[in-house]
Design a protein around this motif. Structure first.
Motif, PDB file in Angstrom:
ATOM      1  N   GLU A 190       0.825  -1.205   0.000  1.00  0.00           N
ATOM      2  CA  GLU A 190       0.000   0.000   0.000  1.00  0.00           C
ATOM      3  C   GLU A 190       0.862   1.260   0.000  1.00  0.00           C
ATOM      4  O   GLU A 190       0.481   2.275  -0.576  1.00  0.00           O
ATOM      5  CB  GLU A 190      -0.925   0.009   1.213  1.00  0.00           C
ATOM      6  CG  GLU A 190      -2.013  -1.061   1.166  1.00  0.00           C
ATOM      7  CD  GLU A 190      -2.933  -0.994   2.366  1.00  0.00           C
ATOM      8  OE1 GLU A 190      -2.721  -0.097   3.214  1.00  0.00           O
ATOM      9  OE2 GLU A 190      -3.847  -1.831   2.462  1.00  0.00           O
ATOM     10  N   ASP A 191       2.026   1.193   0.638  1.00  0.00           N
ATOM     11  CA  ASP A 191       2.924   2.346   0.640  1.00  0.00           C
ATOM     12  C   ASP A 191       3.405   2.662  -0.775  1.00  0.00           C
ATOM     13  O   ASP A 191       3.565   3.831  -1.133  1.00  0.00           O
ATOM     14  CB  ASP A 191       4.132   2.084   1.546  1.00  0.00           C
ATOM     15  CG  ASP A 191       3.761   2.115   3.017  1.00  0.00           C
ATOM     16  OD1 ASP A 191       2.736   2.743   3.352  1.00  0.00           O
ATOM     17  OD2 ASP A 191       4.490   1.517   3.821  1.00  0.00           O
ATOM     18  N   ALA A 192       3.620   1.631  -1.576  1.00  0.00           N
ATOM     19  CA  ALA A 192       4.068   1.850  -2.950  1.00  0.00           C
ATOM     20  C   ALA A 192       2.973   2.525  -3.767  1.00  0.00           C
ATOM     21  O   ALA A 192       3.238   3.453  -4.533  1.00  0.00           O
ATOM     22  CB  ALA A 192       4.468   0.526  -3.594  1.00  0.00           C
ATOM     23  N   GLU A 193       1.744   2.075  -3.610  1.00  0.00           N
ATOM     24  CA  GLU A 193       0.652   2.708  -4.349  1.00  0.00           C
ATOM     25  C   GLU A 193       0.468   4.150  -3.900  1.00  0.00           C
ATOM     26  O   GLU A 193       0.240   5.045  -4.725  1.00  0.00           O
ATOM     27  CB  GLU A 193      -0.656   1.938  -4.163  1.00  0.00           C
ATOM     28  CG  GLU A 193      -1.794   2.521  -4.981  1.00  0.00           C
ATOM     29  CD  GLU A 193      -3.046   1.657  -4.989  1.00  0.00           C
ATOM     30  OE1 GLU A 193      -4.035   2.069  -5.631  1.00  0.00           O
ATOM     31  OE2 GLU A 193      -3.029   0.574  -4.370  1.00  0.00           O
ATOM     32  N   ARG A 194       0.592   4.398  -2.603  1.00  0.00           N
ATOM     33  CA  ARG A 194       0.482   5.757  -2.093  1.00  0.00           C
ATOM     34  C   ARG A 194       1.618   6.628  -2.649  1.00  0.00           C
ATOM     35  O   ARG A 194       1.413   7.792  -3.025  1.00  0.00           O
ATOM     36  CB  ARG A 194       0.533   5.741  -0.565  1.00  0.00           C
ATOM     37  CG  ARG A 194       0.209   7.080   0.089  1.00  0.00           C
ATOM     38  CD  ARG A 194       0.242   6.979   1.610  1.00  0.00           C
ATOM     39  NE  ARG A 194      -0.637   5.926   2.097  1.00  0.00           N
ATOM     40  CZ  ARG A 194      -0.226   4.796   2.671  1.00  0.00           C
ATOM     41  NH1 ARG A 194       1.079   4.567   2.822  1.00  0.00           N
ATOM     42  NH2 ARG A 194      -1.093   3.905   3.099  1.00  0.00           N
ATOM     43  N   THR A 195       2.807   6.055  -2.735  1.00  0.00           N
ATOM     44  CA  THR A 195       3.954   6.786  -3.280  1.00  0.00           C
ATOM     45  C   THR A 195       3.720   7.153  -4.738  1.00  0.00           C
ATOM     46  O   THR A 195       4.011   8.275  -5.178  1.00  0.00           O
ATOM     47  CB  THR A 195       5.234   5.937  -3.155  1.00  0.00           C
ATOM     48  OG1 THR A 195       5.517   5.710  -1.772  1.00  0.00           O
ATOM     49  CG2 THR A 195       6.423   6.642  -3.798  1.00  0.00           C
ATOM     50  N   VAL A 196       3.204   6.200  -5.507  1.00  0.00           N
ATOM     51  CA  VAL A 196       2.911   6.452  -6.920  1.00  0.00           C
ATOM     52  C   VAL A 196       1.951   7.622  -7.076  1.00  0.00           C
ATOM     53  O   VAL A 196       2.164   8.528  -7.895  1.00  0.00           O
ATOM     54  CB  VAL A 196       2.315   5.173  -7.560  1.00  0.00           C
ATOM     55  CG1 VAL A 196       1.651   5.500  -8.888  1.00  0.00           C
ATOM     56  CG2 VAL A 196       3.397   4.133  -7.762  1.00  0.00           C
TER      57      VAL A 196
END
Length: 227
Positions: A190-196
């Motif tokens: 989820e952190d990666a999607e938020r970062t994107v």
């Protein structure tokens, strides 16, 4: 696929063979990549005779094009829904919504994204459905850029380059997420999607030119002008 594992089958019902074959093709891509797909293998996965699919799909390209058409239709619907959810008098919000919807769709539909993005897998020029749905999405994006510029809120006066830059950033972020690049930056899940999504917001903020007077002239390419 691990040894001994029985591949899943599609839920083929009489009269719905075309959809079952498309579903089978998606499963095959998920398991082994596009090279894992053939019309005969899709027939096997759907539980029908090897010759049955050929009245729907004469070859692999035709089958993969049908998958791409399904993907583009779903993508278009998500973009339209996102645009309708923001204030229509705020073109930069519309522009941002399109980019956000693109990334959300790509991240949650990685197989469809891969197929639709790899043009040598499909007959793009031969599919009216693909071209028309893509045209709708492009038009929404171009209209948002032009409207933003006309309000004096776009930093650049080059519509075409702004469009290409936006397309590159969302495509690149989508590919980075799907290909697992964010784990190299200690970002995942989820952190990666938020970062994107946060990177997209940063990019959008760089495009903005709040407070400036509307430009006297625009450099909108003729093919990008709205009718």
């Amino acid at each position: 696929m691990s040894k001994g594992k029985v591949p899943s089958r599609t839920s083929y019902r009489h009269g719905n063979l075309r959809e079952a074959l498309i579903e089978a093709a998606v499963q095959l891509v998920e398991e082994g990549g596009p090279e894992n797909v053939s019309v005969r293998e899709a027939a096997k996965r759907a539980g029908v005779s090897p010759g049955a699919p050929f009245r729907h799909f004469t070859n692999k390209t035709a089958l993969m094009t049908a998958v791409a058409e399904q993907a583009m239709r779903l993508f278009k619907d998500e973009v339209i829904k996102a645009v309708e959810a923001v204030p229509q008098n705020d073109p930069m919000a519309r522009f941002a919504a399109i980019g956000s919807a693109y990334l959300h769709w790509a991240i949650h539909n990685p197989t469809h994204f891969q197929i639709i993005s790899t043009r040598n897998l499909i007959d793009w020029g031969g599919s009216e459905s693909l071209r028309e749905d893509n045209k709708i999405v492009r038009s929404l994006m171009e209209e948002a850029i032009v409207d933003t510029q006309q309000q004096g809120k776009l930093r650049s006066d080059n519509i075409a380059e702004t469009h290409i830059a936006a397309r590159a950033i969302v495509y690149g972020l989508g590919r980075m997420y799907i290909d697992g690049h964010f784990t190299q930056w200690a970002v995942s899940g989820e952190d990666a999607e938020r970062t994107v999504q946060n990177v997209l917001k940063f990019f959008i903020s760089l495009l903005g030119n709040e407070g400036a007077a509307p430009p006297k002239k625009t450099s909108v390419a003729p093919e990008l002008r709205t009718k």
